[in-house]
Design a protein around this motif. Structure first.
Motif, short mmCIF file in Angstrom:
data_model
loop_
_atom_site.label_atom_id
_atom_site.label_comp_id
_atom_site.label_asym_id
_atom_site.label_seq_id
_atom_site.Cartn_x
_atom_site.Cartn_y
_atom_site.Cartn_z
N GLU A 80 0.83 -1.21 0.00
CA GLU A 80 0.00 0.00 0.00
C GLU A 80 0.87 1.25 0.00
O GLU A 80 0.53 2.25 -0.66
CB GLU A 80 -0.95 -0.01 1.20
N GLU A 81 1.98 1.23 0.72
CA GLU A 81 2.91 2.37 0.69
C GLU A 81 3.45 2.59 -0.72
O GLU A 81 3.54 3.74 -1.18
CB GLU A 81 4.07 2.13 1.65
N ARG A 105 2.03 1.71 -3.54
CA ARG A 105 0.93 2.21 -4.38
C ARG A 105 0.69 3.70 -4.14
O ARG A 105 0.47 4.47 -5.08
CB ARG A 105 -0.35 1.44 -4.08
N GLU A 106 0.71 4.10 -2.87
CA GLU A 106 0.49 5.50 -2.56
C GLU A 106 1.61 6.37 -3.13
O GLU A 106 1.35 7.47 -3.63
CB GLU A 106 0.38 5.70 -1.05
N LYS A 107 2.84 5.86 -3.10
CA LYS A 107 3.97 6.61 -3.69
C LYS A 107 3.75 6.76 -5.19
O LYS A 107 3.94 7.84 -5.76
CB LYS A 107 5.28 5.87 -3.42
N ARG A 164 0.87 6.69 -6.79
CA ARG A 164 -0.25 7.63 -6.98
C ARG A 164 0.23 9.07 -6.84
O ARG A 164 -0.18 9.94 -7.61
CB ARG A 164 -1.35 7.36 -5.95
N GLN A 165 1.06 9.32 -5.83
CA GLN A 165 1.55 10.68 -5.61
C GLN A 165 2.42 11.13 -6.78
O GLN A 165 2.34 12.29 -7.19
CB GLN A 165 2.33 10.76 -4.29
N ARG A 178 0.09 12.15 -9.46
CA ARG A 178 -0.53 13.44 -9.12
C ARG A 178 0.43 14.60 -9.39
O ARG A 178 0.04 15.63 -9.91
CB ARG A 178 -0.95 13.46 -7.65
N LYS A 213 -4.89 16.08 -4.51
CA LYS A 213 -5.40 14.89 -3.82
C LYS A 213 -6.75 15.23 -3.22
O LYS A 213 -6.93 16.27 -2.58
CB LYS A 213 -4.43 14.46 -2.71
N GLU A 251 -10.49 13.06 1.93
CA GLU A 251 -11.45 12.02 2.31
C GLU A 251 -12.37 12.59 3.38
O GLU A 251 -11.93 12.91 4.48
CB GLU A 251 -10.73 10.79 2.82
#
Length: 158
Positions: free
Chosen positions: A62-63, A65-67, A69-70, A73, A80, A83
């Protein structure tokens, strides 16, 4: 890990067959219990360790994937999304698992229902008996001071 679990499963079945055939010792019941407890403890530890490894693996994925995604972006100048956790009441999936009411809550609900029943029985029949010309005004409920069994009449306020 898998070998350990397989050994546990097959080992227990083999020992059961030996005991049934008479090959096992009948006098070591206390020793067998200790062995069984030790094996169960080892099995629980192995399960916990495997679960911890699985959680760590998913956290790392997940880390990553988030990297990724960032990076996307940043590349396309996308902001972002925040939420927002809405405070909408969720439907309970199982009505049998809902929160139980305390006796105080049940007593308060019963008292409220009783009060609602009393007021609906008290005012509805009287309002139907009023003349249509007086029905548009405001009415005061009059009680007799000596007998408080119920209202005797409605008097319009003018």
């Amino acid at each position: 890990m898998a070998a350990f679990i397989a050994k546990q499963m097959v080992g227990n079945q083999l020992s059961a067959v030996k005991d049934a055939a008479g090959g096992g010792d009948g006098g070591d019941d206390g020793d067998d219990k200790e062995k069984a407890e030790e094996e169960e403890r080892e099995r629980q530890e192995a399960i916990k360790e495997a679960e911890d490894r699985r959680k760590e693996k998913h956290r790392k994925m997940e880390e990553e994937r988030e990297k990724m995604r960032q990076d996307i972006r940043d590349k396309y100048n996308i902001k972002k999304k925040e939420e927002i956790v809405e405070a909408t009441p969720q439907e309970e999936p199982n009505p049998l698992m809902r929160k139980k009411k305390t006796p105080e809550e049940l007593a308060a609900e019963a008292e409220q229902e009783e009060l609602d029943d009393f007021t609906s029985k008290l005012f509805l029949p009287l309002s139907n008996a009023l003349e249509p010309s007086l029905a548009s005004g405001i009415y005061v409920l009059q009680f007799q001071p000596t007998n408080c069994a119920g209202p005797t009449a409605l008097a319009p306020i003018l």
